[in-house]
Design a protein around this motif. Structure first.
Motif, PDB file in Angstrom:
ATOM      1  N   GLY A 152       0.828  -1.190   0.000  1.00 36.43           N
ATOM      2  CA  GLY A 152       0.000   0.000   0.000  1.00 36.43           C
ATOM      3  C   GLY A 152       0.865   1.244   0.000  1.00 36.43           C
ATOM      4  N   ASP A 245      -4.057   7.354   7.074  1.00 37.89           N
ATOM      5  CA  ASP A 245      -4.303   5.931   7.294  1.00 37.89           C
ATOM      6  C   ASP A 245      -3.116   5.318   8.027  1.00 37.89           C
ATOM      7  OD1 ASP A 245      -6.002   3.490   6.686  1.00 37.89           O
ATOM      8  OD2 ASP A 245      -4.090   2.855   5.833  1.00 37.89           O
ATOM      9  N   GLN A 247      -1.692   1.516   8.148  1.00 41.44           N
ATOM     10  CA  GLN A 247      -1.887   0.213   7.509  1.00 41.44           C
ATOM     11  C   GLN A 247      -0.996  -0.842   8.156  1.00 41.44           C
ATOM     12  OE1 GLN A 247      -0.993   0.129   3.355  1.00 41.44           O
ATOM     13  NE2 GLN A 247      -1.545  -2.018   3.092  1.00 41.44           N
ATOM     14  N   TRP A 341      -7.945  -0.472  -1.292  1.00 41.43           N
ATOM     15  CA  TRP A 341      -8.014   0.962  -0.985  1.00 41.43           C
ATOM     16  C   TRP A 341      -9.385   1.487  -1.349  1.00 41.43           C
ATOM     17  CZ3 TRP A 341      -9.009   5.276  -4.007  1.00 41.43           C
ATOM     18  CH2 TRP A 341      -8.662   6.526  -3.448  1.00 41.43           C
ATOM     19  N   TYR A 352      -9.736   8.229   3.583  1.00 42.63           N
ATOM     20  CA  TYR A 352      -9.578   6.953   2.886  1.00 42.63           C
ATOM     21  C   TYR A 352      -9.053   5.912   3.864  1.00 42.63           C
ATOM     22  CZ  TYR A 352      -4.519   7.740   2.797  1.00 42.63           C
ATOM     23  OH  TYR A 352      -3.219   7.958   3.156  1.00 42.63           O
ATOM     24  N   TRP A 354      -6.909   1.877   3.863  1.00 43.14           N
ATOM     25  CA  TRP A 354      -6.389   0.629   3.287  1.00 43.14           C
ATOM     26  C   TRP A 354      -6.937  -0.528   4.117  1.00 43.14           C
ATOM     27  CZ3 TRP A 354      -3.912  -0.346  -1.142  1.00 43.14           C
ATOM     28  CH2 TRP A 354      -3.256   0.698  -1.808  1.00 43.14           C
TER      29      TRP A 354
END
Length: 458
Positions: A152, A245, A247, A341, A352, A354
């Motif tokens: 990602g 984000d 992740q 995503w 947003y 992931w």
């Protein structure tokens, strides 16, 4: 002795010799009899070990100082929730943040009681509304590993990625970073032996190791001691922050399950509606991507076959899905790593997430829900029979019926400690947050306090 007698003996000897040779050749060609058997073995359950959970700490910002363009600073403090199955507080320590002034990350420990493991869990969440960082993110405090995969992030204009590599143990570690991109796998200069001191977390800007890669994947291999790896990412579009984000790392597997991918109404109706799943295999492979709607096992569209070239990440399109929650299944003929995503939109104040592949959960597992809007647990059942899943917390217990090869979700009343009981089945579960322009997700990992059986060969 007569010549006839001698000749007869010579002929007889030749016949015997030929027969012996034939016997040897025949014995070599014929199958040998089986000798021996499988080595004896026994499964032994080791004594439970200390649970060690490392958290990400504060949200970090790059280059906020004009005097230090490569500097890292703490931008927003994270809210953390932790505890054990008995409701007791966990022993808390701190990880120093290398190169970040006046900042630390929480570290939690829980020792077993005699030979009885004690489940423990911790998680954090963070929100930022600054000019260069805006959005909401959540992360599970996790145990360290010897190998971690991040699939990602990117280094396109306006995006920022920071690899957080933490060593919560008492022994020093050295890590090597392998970057997978359009040209295959490379080990950047200086990334083959990065020291991660005991009790420290080292932030590594993604642009410094994956410059020019718009869709990278990173493998982190540790020596000396295991480490915990997270990718913090953010994006700014035309001077407006577009989300943050955190992740988690994933592990390769031939089947990857990404439950609870949330397509918001704003994202589904927007002109730029899009979503994707990024895939990587270290061997040439064919992967099939299937998208299942909540509550049913019938794909929303025809499964897509994706041809993967060894060591080169590739993305499959998830755009155009109606508003709702989905499970993305990836089945491949080689081990792969995967993450999806999804954004709430592309305007000011959007966010947003992931959605990393969720590992299997086979037994009752304690998990922590940090502060955040509308927490929800999504559960995918890969089995051939329906299962009843119990999710219990201080506010009582909820039951969730999940059909075979389908997924369902249940809303949680708020933050706290919960126990998920898979009802004797193997499930894949994810904790998600949603609301307005907020989107965040973290897979629920199996209870780390319970030791795994070891196969011993006498």
């Amino acid at each position: 002795m007569s010549r006839a007698t001698t000749s007869a003996r010579i002929v007889m000897g030749a016949v015997v010799s030929a027969a012996a040779v034939a016997a040897v050749v025949g014995a070599g060609a014929a199958p040998w009899p089986a000798v021996g058997a499988a080595a004896p073995s026994t499964d032994v359950l080791p004594a439970p070990a200390e649970v060690l959970l490392a958290c990400d700490g504060p949200l970090l910002a790059l280059a906020r100082s004009a005097e230090d363009a490569a500097g890292v600073s703490a931008a927003a403090d994270a809210a953390v929730i932790s505890g054990d199955a008995s409701g007791e507080r966990l022993e808390q320590g701190e990880l120093t943040l290398s190169g970040v002034a006046d900042a630390t990350a929480p570290l939690f420990r829980r020792s077993p009681e005699g030979r009885e493991p004690v489940p423990a869990a911790a998680a954090s969440s963070v929100e930022a509304r600054d000019m260069d960082l805006g959005g909401f993110a959540a992360s599970e405090c996790r145990a360290p590993q010897m190998e971690s995969w991040i699939v990602g992030g990117d280094v396109a204009t306006g995006t920022t990625g920071i690899l957080l590599v933490a060593n919560p143990t008492d022994a020093n570690a050295v890590v090597s970073l392998d970057v997978f991109g359009v040209e295959g796998v490379t080990t950047p200069a200086g990334a083959d032996a990065i020291a991660i001191p005991a009790g420290a977390q080292v932030p590594i800007p993604l642009a410094g190791i994956a410059g020019g890669e718009e869709a990278p994947a990173v493998r982190v291999t540790a020596v000396g001691s295991p480490v915990r790896v997270t990718l913090q990412s953010s994006i700014v579009r035309t001077l407006e922050p577009g989300g943050i984000d955190l992740q988690p790392a994933v592990a390769p597997a031939a089947t990857q399950v990404l439950p609870g991918v949330n397509v918001t109404p704003e994202a589904s109706e927007g002109e730029n509606s899009s979503g994707l799943v990024r895939l990587l295999s270290t061997a040439d492979a064919t992967a099939t991507v299937t998208v299942l709607p909540e509550g049913g096992g019938v794909p929303v569209r025809a499964p897509e076959e994706v041809a993967l070239t060894a060591d080169q990440p590739k993305s499959a399109d998830l755009g155009g899905l109606p508003a709702g929650r989905y499970t993305v299944l990836v089945d491949a003929d080689q081990p792969v790593v995967a993450a999806a995503w999804q954004a709430t939109g592309f305007g000011p104040g959007s966010d947003y997430a992931w959605y990393a592949a969720a590992p299997p959960v086979e037994r009752a597992t304690l998990f922590a829900v940090p502060d955040g809007p509308n927490p929800r647990v999504s559960v995918y059942n890969p089995g051939d029979e329906a299962v009843t899943v119990a999710v219990s917390g201080d506010d009582g217990e909820q039951s969730l019926e999940v059909d075979a090869h389908a997924f369902a979700s249940v809303a949680l009343p708020g933050s706290g400690l919960y126990t998920l009981d898979p009802g004797g089945s193997t499930l894949h579960t994810l904790l998600g947050f949603e609301g307005g322009s907020v989107l965040a997700a973290l897979p629920i990992t199996q209870d780390a306090s319970m030791p795994r059986p070891l196969t011993v060969y006498p």
